[in-house]
Scaffold this active site. Structure first.
Site, PDB file in Angstrom:
ATOM      1  CG  ASP A 130      44.893  43.093  13.497  1.00 48.18           C
ATOM      2  OD1 ASP A 130      44.422  42.839  12.377  1.00 48.18           O
ATOM      3  OD2 ASP A 130      44.446  42.603  14.551  1.00 48.18           O
ATOM      4  NE  ARG A 180      41.444  43.853   8.336  1.00 46.13           N
ATOM      5  CZ  ARG A 180      41.995  43.130   9.328  1.00 46.13           C
ATOM      6  NH1 ARG A 180      42.476  43.708  10.409  1.00 46.13           N
ATOM      7  NH2 ARG A 180      42.079  41.817   9.218  1.00 46.13           N
TER       8      ARG A 180
HETATM    9  P1  FDA Z   1      31.649  53.873  13.200  1.00 42.44           P
HETATM   10  O1  FDA Z   1      32.404  53.739  14.480  1.00 42.44           O
HETATM   11  O2  FDA Z   1      31.253  55.227  12.752  1.00 42.44           O
HETATM   12  O3  FDA Z   1      30.392  52.926  13.279  1.00 42.44           O
HETATM   13  C1  FDA Z   1      29.377  52.902  12.292  1.00 42.44           C
HETATM   14  C2  FDA Z   1      28.209  52.099  12.844  1.00 42.44           C
HETATM   15  O4  FDA Z   1      28.595  50.741  13.027  1.00 42.44           O
HETATM   16  C3  FDA Z   1      27.744  52.532  14.238  1.00 42.44           C
HETATM   17  O5  FDA Z   1      26.802  53.579  14.159  1.00 42.44           O
HETATM   18  C4  FDA Z   1      27.154  51.258  14.769  1.00 42.44           C
HETATM   19  O6  FDA Z   1      25.875  51.025  14.228  1.00 42.44           O
HETATM   20  C5  FDA Z   1      28.079  50.214  14.239  1.00 42.44           C
HETATM   21  N1  FDA Z   1      29.197  49.917  15.163  1.00 42.44           N
HETATM   22  C6  FDA Z   1      30.478  50.297  15.005  1.00 42.44           C
HETATM   23  N2  FDA Z   1      31.263  49.811  16.009  1.00 42.44           N
HETATM   24  C7  FDA Z   1      30.425  49.136  16.818  1.00 42.44           C
HETATM   25  C8  FDA Z   1      30.618  48.408  18.026  1.00 42.44           C
HETATM   26  N3  FDA Z   1      31.812  48.270  18.587  1.00 42.44           N
HETATM   27  N4  FDA Z   1      29.535  47.817  18.596  1.00 42.44           N
HETATM   28  C9  FDA Z   1      28.298  47.920  18.035  1.00 42.44           C
HETATM   29  N5  FDA Z   1      28.059  48.614  16.885  1.00 42.44           N
HETATM   30  C10 FDA Z   1      29.104  49.204  16.281  1.00 42.44           C
HETATM   31  N6  FDA Z   1      41.187  49.300  13.988  1.00 42.44           N
HETATM   32  C11 FDA Z   1      42.510  49.500  14.129  1.00 42.44           C
HETATM   33  O7  FDA Z   1      42.919  50.540  14.655  1.00 42.44           O
HETATM   34  N7  FDA Z   1      43.400  48.544  13.688  1.00 42.44           N
HETATM   35  C12 FDA Z   1      42.982  47.399  13.081  1.00 42.44           C
HETATM   36  O8  FDA Z   1      43.809  46.577  12.696  1.00 42.44           O
HETATM   37  C13 FDA Z   1      41.586  47.191  12.910  1.00 42.44           C
HETATM   38  N8  FDA Z   1      41.105  46.079  12.302  1.00 42.44           N
HETATM   39  C14 FDA Z   1      39.758  46.013  12.000  1.00 42.44           C
HETATM   40  C15 FDA Z   1      39.269  44.942  11.246  1.00 42.44           C
HETATM   41  C16 FDA Z   1      37.949  44.906  10.870  1.00 42.44           C
HETATM   42  C17 FDA Z   1      37.438  43.778  10.007  1.00 42.44           C
HETATM   43  C18 FDA Z   1      37.046  45.949  11.288  1.00 42.44           C
HETATM   44  C19 FDA Z   1      35.599  45.963  10.878  1.00 42.44           C
HETATM   45  C20 FDA Z   1      37.518  46.968  12.069  1.00 42.44           C
HETATM   46  C21 FDA Z   1      38.858  47.000  12.459  1.00 42.44           C
HETATM   47  N9  FDA Z   1      39.340  48.032  13.258  1.00 42.44           N
HETATM   48  C22 FDA Z   1      40.699  48.173  13.405  1.00 42.44           C
HETATM   49  C23 FDA Z   1      38.394  48.908  13.998  1.00 42.44           C
HETATM   50  C24 FDA Z   1      38.086  50.174  13.243  1.00 42.44           C
HETATM   51  O9  FDA Z   1      39.217  51.000  13.190  1.00 42.44           O
HETATM   52  C25 FDA Z   1      36.945  50.962  13.929  1.00 42.44           C
HETATM   53  O10 FDA Z   1      37.314  51.309  15.226  1.00 42.44           O
HETATM   54  C26 FDA Z   1      35.635  50.197  13.986  1.00 42.44           C
HETATM   55  O11 FDA Z   1      35.423  49.436  12.842  1.00 42.44           O
HETATM   56  C27 FDA Z   1      34.445  51.180  14.115  1.00 42.44           C
HETATM   57  O12 FDA Z   1      34.410  52.040  13.023  1.00 42.44           O
HETATM   58  P2  FDA Z   1      33.342  51.952  11.828  1.00 42.44           P
HETATM   59  O13 FDA Z   1      34.075  52.142  10.557  1.00 42.44           O
HETATM   60  O14 FDA Z   1      32.558  50.725  11.933  1.00 42.44           O
HETATM   61  O15 FDA Z   1      32.459  53.264  11.992  1.00 42.44           O
END
Ligand code: FDA
Length: 304
Positions: A130, A180
């Site tokens: 991570d 990732r």
């Molecule tokens: P965004 O935040 O714009 O969300 C898009 C949509 O997804 C939202 O409108 C909502 O519908 C839904 N959603 C997103 N987050 C949600 C929540 N918490 N609860 C409910 N609904 C939600 N970060 C990092 O800094 N280091 C890392 O190593 C990782 N590892 C990692 C692994 C995996 C498999 C994932 C999916 C994510 C991470 N992250 C991470 C977290 C990542 O950086 C980010 O903070 C979250 O994925 C939220 O961003 P989105 O891309 O989903 O978009």
């Protein structure tokens, strides 16, 4: 919310209130290896899994050793349960000693990560490292490079919110690499990061293009439907079938979309955390979506 994620006082308060439990349970598989193995067996009927033993910012060497032991036990149990083809592990280097005081911190984290990778190799699965806040990026990528020299399957995580990430994608898009790509979950200064959501999304697309055009395995970690759709188009444009990239989402976030995408034949991996140290992880999930707080508020009201 992100500042509270690092506050010991807030952590004590949160851990002592049972009222948070239903919301924590939405994201976290449970506190024990048995609980996470049961959740993994259920999820892997249609998806892949990466398991995170919760914990970060370890400030004491004995605690880092305990985390390594927990991963070793987990990996052996995954092997015994026949789950290693569909489940790997994710590790945070700050839990393995990277945040310890002193000059040896990186070496301690590297040695600990090596122990975990050796057991992963033995049981036939992989490890993804991570990414934490930007002060650790160079150290983390350096450690990943050392691990990859021995185990080329070790995965890295890059955060689109950081201005440096396009360059990092270019450096890591070579054959065999697993990267990732996520938006980034930490509150970073403007000097190193985009803070405007649209700028982060544009950066995500630029980074995705580099990874999809490259020779490694892009792991598209986002719940954002627009970015998932762009990833699918880019994969197609670059002749990548479903086996040549992964979509990844967090446990408990958009589970219906996870199942639908898997049913379409795409490779979907779920990030599944477990353990007692859920506080920092949980607070970052609340920070990502204020609606989660409303969900919490509603569950409080329905109990009163
Ligand atoms: P965004 O935040 O714009 O969300 C898009 C949509 O997804 C939202 O409108 C909502 O519908 C839904 N959603 C997103 N987050 C949600 C929540 N918490 N609860 C409910 N609904 C939600 N970060 C990092 O800094 N280091 C890392 O190593 C990782 N590892 C990692 C692994 C995996 C498999 C994932 C999916 C994510 C991470 N992250 C991470 C977290 C990542 O950086 C980010 O903070 C979250 O994925 C939220 O961003 P989105 O891309 O989903 O978009």
């Amino acid at each position: 919310m992100l500042a509270a994620a690092r506050s010991q006082a807030c952590r004590g308060l949160a851990e002592n209130t049972a009222l948070l439990r239903p919301l924590v349970d939405r994201f976290v598989a449970g506190e024990t290896v048995d609980a996470v193995l049961a959740a993994t067996a259920a999820l892997t009927t249609d998806r892949l899994v990466t398991i995170d033993h919760l914990g970060e910012d370890t400030h004491d060497r004995a605690q880092a050793d305990t985390v390594v032991d927990a991963y070793v036990t987990l990996l052996h149990r995954l092997g015994d349960a026949g789950l290693t083809e569909r489940a790997e592990v994710s590790v945070k280097l700050s839990a393995l000693g990277q945040a310890l005081p002193g000059e040896d911190a990186d070496k301690i984290a590297l040695d600990n990560a090596r122990r975990i990778c050796a057991v992963a190799a033995e049981v036939g699965t992989t490890v993804t490292v991570d990414m934490e806040d930007h002060t650790t990026t160079d150290s983390t990528l350096g450690i990943v490079a050392e691990l990859r020299a021995e185990h080329p399957w070790v995965g890295a995580v890059l955060q689109a919110q950081l201005r440096r990430t396009e360059d990092d994608c270019r450096a890591l898009a070579g054959p065999g690499s697993r990267v990732r790509l996520c938006k980034g979950a930490y509150d970073e200064p403007l000097s190193v990061a985009y803070r405007d959501r649209h700028e982060v999304d544009s950066s995500y697309v630029r980074c995705l293009k580099i990874l999809m055009e490259g020779e490694g395995l892009p792991m598209v970690a986002t719940h954002d439907p627009r970015l998932v759709s762009i990833a699918r188009h880019l994969a197609e444009a670059n002749g990548r079938g479903p086996e040549a990239y992964e979509l990844q989402m967090l446990n408990g976030v958009r589970p219906d979309a996870q199942q639908e995408l898997a049913a379409e034949g795409l490779t979907m991996r779920v990030y599944l955390p477990y353990g007692t140290e859920w506080y920092g992880y949980f607070m970052r999930r609340l920070a990502e979506r204020p609606a989660n707080l409303a969900f919490f508020g509603r569950s409080l009201l329905s109990r009163s």
